[in-house]
Motif scaffolding. Structure first.
Motif, PDB file in Angstrom:
ATOM      1  N   SER A 162     -38.221  -5.150  36.833  1.00 59.78           N
ATOM      2  CA  SER A 162     -39.601  -4.697  36.689  1.00 59.78           C
ATOM      3  C   SER A 162     -40.554  -5.807  36.253  1.00 59.78           C
ATOM      4  O   SER A 162     -41.724  -5.544  36.005  1.00 59.78           O
ATOM      5  N   ILE A 163     -40.072  -7.035  36.160  1.00 61.73           N
ATOM      6  CA  ILE A 163     -40.925  -8.158  35.753  1.00 61.73           C
ATOM      7  C   ILE A 163     -41.943  -8.439  36.846  1.00 61.73           C
ATOM      8  O   ILE A 163     -41.613  -8.450  38.030  1.00 61.73           O
ATOM      9  N   GLY A 164     -43.198  -8.667  36.444  1.00 62.47           N
ATOM     10  CA  GLY A 164     -44.255  -8.961  37.401  1.00 62.47           C
ATOM     11  C   GLY A 164     -45.141 -10.086  36.903  1.00 62.47           C
ATOM     12  O   GLY A 164     -45.066 -10.492  35.745  1.00 62.47           O
ATOM     13  N   PRO A 165     -45.986 -10.614  37.783  1.00 59.33           N
ATOM     14  CA  PRO A 165     -46.900 -11.693  37.391  1.00 59.33           C
ATOM     15  C   PRO A 165     -47.795 -11.275  36.221  1.00 59.33           C
ATOM     16  O   PRO A 165     -48.297 -10.158  36.179  1.00 59.33           O
ATOM     17  N   GLY A 166     -47.953 -12.173  35.268  1.00 64.67           N
ATOM     18  CA  GLY A 166     -48.782 -11.915  34.106  1.00 64.67           C
ATOM     19  C   GLY A 166     -48.009 -11.454  32.888  1.00 64.67           C
ATOM     20  O   GLY A 166     -48.544 -11.450  31.785  1.00 64.67           O
ATOM     21  N   ASP A 167     -46.753 -11.070  33.051  1.00 63.00           N
ATOM     22  CA  ASP A 167     -45.941 -10.634  31.920  1.00 63.00           C
ATOM     23  C   ASP A 167     -45.532 -11.840  31.083  1.00 63.00           C
ATOM     24  O   ASP A 167     -45.191 -12.893  31.618  1.00 63.00           O
ATOM     25  N   GLU A 168     -45.547 -11.680  29.771  1.00 62.08           N
ATOM     26  CA  GLU A 168     -45.054 -12.729  28.889  1.00 62.08           C
ATOM     27  C   GLU A 168     -43.592 -12.421  28.586  1.00 62.08           C
ATOM     28  O   GLU A 168     -43.266 -11.321  28.148  1.00 62.08           O
ATOM     29  N   VAL A 169     -42.700 -13.388  28.823  1.00 60.31           N
ATOM     30  CA  VAL A 169     -41.270 -13.174  28.679  1.00 60.31           C
ATOM     31  C   VAL A 169     -40.645 -14.266  27.817  1.00 60.31           C
ATOM     32  O   VAL A 169     -41.253 -15.301  27.564  1.00 60.31           O
ATOM     33  N   VAL A 170     -39.401 -14.007  27.392  1.00 58.80           N
ATOM     34  CA  VAL A 170     -38.596 -14.984  26.668  1.00 58.80           C
ATOM     35  C   VAL A 170     -37.304 -15.154  27.445  1.00 58.80           C
ATOM     36  O   VAL A 170     -36.671 -14.173  27.846  1.00 58.80           O
ATOM     37  N   THR A 171     -36.897 -16.410  27.673  1.00 57.61           N
ATOM     38  CA  THR A 171     -35.644 -16.671  28.370  1.00 57.61           C
ATOM     39  C   THR A 171     -34.487 -16.614  27.379  1.00 57.61           C
ATOM     40  O   THR A 171     -34.691 -16.565  26.170  1.00 57.61           O
ATOM     41  N   ILE A 172     -33.262 -16.654  27.896  1.00 56.00           N
ATOM     42  CA  ILE A 172     -32.100 -16.622  27.016  1.00 56.00           C
ATOM     43  C   ILE A 172     -32.000 -17.891  26.184  1.00 56.00           C
ATOM     44  O   ILE A 172     -31.341 -17.901  25.159  1.00 56.00           O
ATOM     45  N   GLY A 173     -32.694 -18.944  26.588  1.00 55.72           N
ATOM     46  CA  GLY A 173     -32.723 -20.178  25.820  1.00 55.72           C
ATOM     47  C   GLY A 173     -33.821 -20.203  24.773  1.00 55.72           C
ATOM     48  O   GLY A 173     -33.945 -21.159  24.016  1.00 55.72           O
ATOM     49  N   ILE A 192     -45.274 -17.276  30.678  1.00 57.47           N
ATOM     50  CA  ILE A 192     -45.963 -16.209  31.398  1.00 57.47           C
ATOM     51  C   ILE A 192     -45.517 -16.269  32.848  1.00 57.47           C
ATOM     52  O   ILE A 192     -45.494 -17.345  33.456  1.00 57.47           O
ATOM     53  N   VAL A 193     -45.154 -15.127  33.397  1.00 59.35           N
ATOM     54  CA  VAL A 193     -44.647 -15.067  34.767  1.00 59.35           C
ATOM     55  C   VAL A 193     -45.790 -15.380  35.725  1.00 59.35           C
ATOM     56  O   VAL A 193     -46.825 -14.724  35.719  1.00 59.35           O
ATOM     57  N   ALA A 194     -45.596 -16.431  36.537  1.00 58.54           N
ATOM     58  CA  ALA A 194     -46.598 -16.813  37.530  1.00 58.54           C
ATOM     59  C   ALA A 194     -46.306 -16.147  38.867  1.00 58.54           C
ATOM     60  O   ALA A 194     -47.208 -15.663  39.542  1.00 58.54           O
ATOM     61  N   SER A 195     -45.036 -16.125  39.256  1.00 63.06           N
ATOM     62  CA  SER A 195     -44.648 -15.475  40.509  1.00 63.06           C
ATOM     63  C   SER A 195     -43.207 -15.011  40.392  1.00 63.06           C
ATOM     64  O   SER A 195     -42.445 -15.495  39.562  1.00 63.06           O
ATOM     65  N   ALA A 245     -31.792 -14.924  33.623  1.00 60.72           N
ATOM     66  CA  ALA A 245     -32.078 -15.780  32.474  1.00 60.72           C
ATOM     67  C   ALA A 245     -33.203 -15.231  31.609  1.00 60.72           C
ATOM     68  O   ALA A 245     -33.467 -15.761  30.538  1.00 60.72           O
ATOM     69  N   ILE A 246     -33.860 -14.167  32.039  1.00 56.48           N
ATOM     70  CA  ILE A 246     -34.924 -13.559  31.249  1.00 56.48           C
ATOM     71  C   ILE A 246     -34.280 -12.604  30.252  1.00 56.48           C
ATOM     72  O   ILE A 246     -33.623 -11.636  30.632  1.00 56.48           O
ATOM     73  N   ALA A 247     -34.459 -12.880  28.954  1.00 55.90           N
ATOM     74  CA  ALA A 247     -33.832 -12.065  27.916  1.00 55.90           C
ATOM     75  C   ALA A 247     -34.638 -10.813  27.614  1.00 55.90           C
ATOM     76  O   ALA A 247     -34.079  -9.727  27.465  1.00 55.90           O
ATOM     77  N   ARG A 248     -35.964 -10.945  27.497  1.00 56.89           N
ATOM     78  CA  ARG A 248     -36.780  -9.774  27.184  1.00 56.89           C
ATOM     79  C   ARG A 248     -38.231 -10.027  27.568  1.00 56.89           C
ATOM     80  O   ARG A 248     -38.663 -11.159  27.729  1.00 56.89           O
ATOM     81  N   VAL A 249     -38.959  -8.929  27.701  1.00 56.92           N
ATOM     82  CA  VAL A 249     -40.388  -8.995  27.993  1.00 56.92           C
ATOM     83  C   VAL A 249     -41.119  -8.820  26.663  1.00 56.92           C
ATOM     84  O   VAL A 249     -40.915  -7.836  25.961  1.00 56.92           O
ATOM     85  N   VAL A 250     -41.955  -9.799  26.317  1.00 60.39           N
ATOM     86  CA  VAL A 250     -42.699  -9.748  25.062  1.00 60.39           C
ATOM     87  C   VAL A 250     -43.924  -8.870  25.216  1.00 60.39           C
ATOM     88  O   VAL A 250     -44.190  -7.997  24.400  1.00 60.39           O
ATOM     89  N   GLN A 251     -44.689  -9.112  26.281  1.00 56.40           N
ATOM     90  CA  GLN A 251     -45.912  -8.352  26.509  1.00 56.40           C
ATOM     91  C   GLN A 251     -46.046  -8.079  27.990  1.00 56.40           C
ATOM     92  O   GLN A 251     -46.000  -8.987  28.807  1.00 56.40           O
ATOM     93  N   LYS A 252     -46.206  -6.814  28.330  1.00 57.08           N
ATOM     94  CA  LYS A 252     -46.341  -6.394  29.715  1.00 57.08           C
ATOM     95  C   LYS A 252     -47.814  -6.370  30.087  1.00 57.08           C
ATOM     96  O   LYS A 252     -48.654  -5.925  29.317  1.00 57.08           O
ATOM     97  N   THR A 253     -48.145  -6.870  31.281  1.00 55.28           N
ATOM     98  CA  THR A 253     -49.509  -6.825  31.778  1.00 55.28           C
ATOM     99  C   THR A 253     -49.773  -5.447  32.363  1.00 55.28           C
ATOM    100  O   THR A 253     -48.966  -4.933  33.130  1.00 55.28           O
TER     101      THR A 253
END
Length: 116
Positions: free
Chosen positions: A47-58, A63-66, A88-96
């Motif tokens: 469900s990740i989309g452009p504009g979402d702020e995410v944290v990787t497993i590292g 911010i998701v560009a594409s 590699a995306i651990a979690r979504v911090v802020q959803k657009t």
């Protein structure tokens, strides 16, 4: 003598019952919750989309560009993009919000920028 043999036959069923009970407890305490966490992670990553702020497993915030089928392009700093695999995306911090598109910040003909 016959009485002793009948009692021993019933006791051999108890270890089989205990092993079955142990497997049942392990399924409900370990395997089932792990499957639930895996399904939730897959749903979040799909469900990740452009504009979402995410944290990787590292631990990298971006911010998701594409988004591609297998990869996600993150903007980690202004003008700096990094490509990551979706898992590699651990979690979504802020959803657009769905109706708020970052590229749609243009002025209309009614709005005239003013200098103060």
């Amino acid at each position: 003598m016959l009485l002793a043999q009948d009692g021993a036959g019933g006791a051999s069923f108890m270890p089989i019952l205990m092993i079955g009970l142990l497997f049942g407890v392990m399924y409900f305490m370990m395997i089932r919750p792990q499957q639930k966490r895996r399904r939730e992670a897959e749903q979040m990553q799909s469900s990740i989309g452009p504009g979402d702020e995410v944290v990787t497993i590292g631990g990298l915030y971006g911010i998701v560009a594409s988004v591609d089928d297998e990869t996600v392009m993150l903007e980690v700093a202004p003008g700096v993009h990094a490509r990551y695999a979706r898992p590699a995306i651990a979690r979504v911090v802020q959803k657009t919000p769905a109706d708020d598109v970052p590229a749609a910040e243009s002025t209309t003909s009614d709005e005239v920028p003013t200098k103060d």
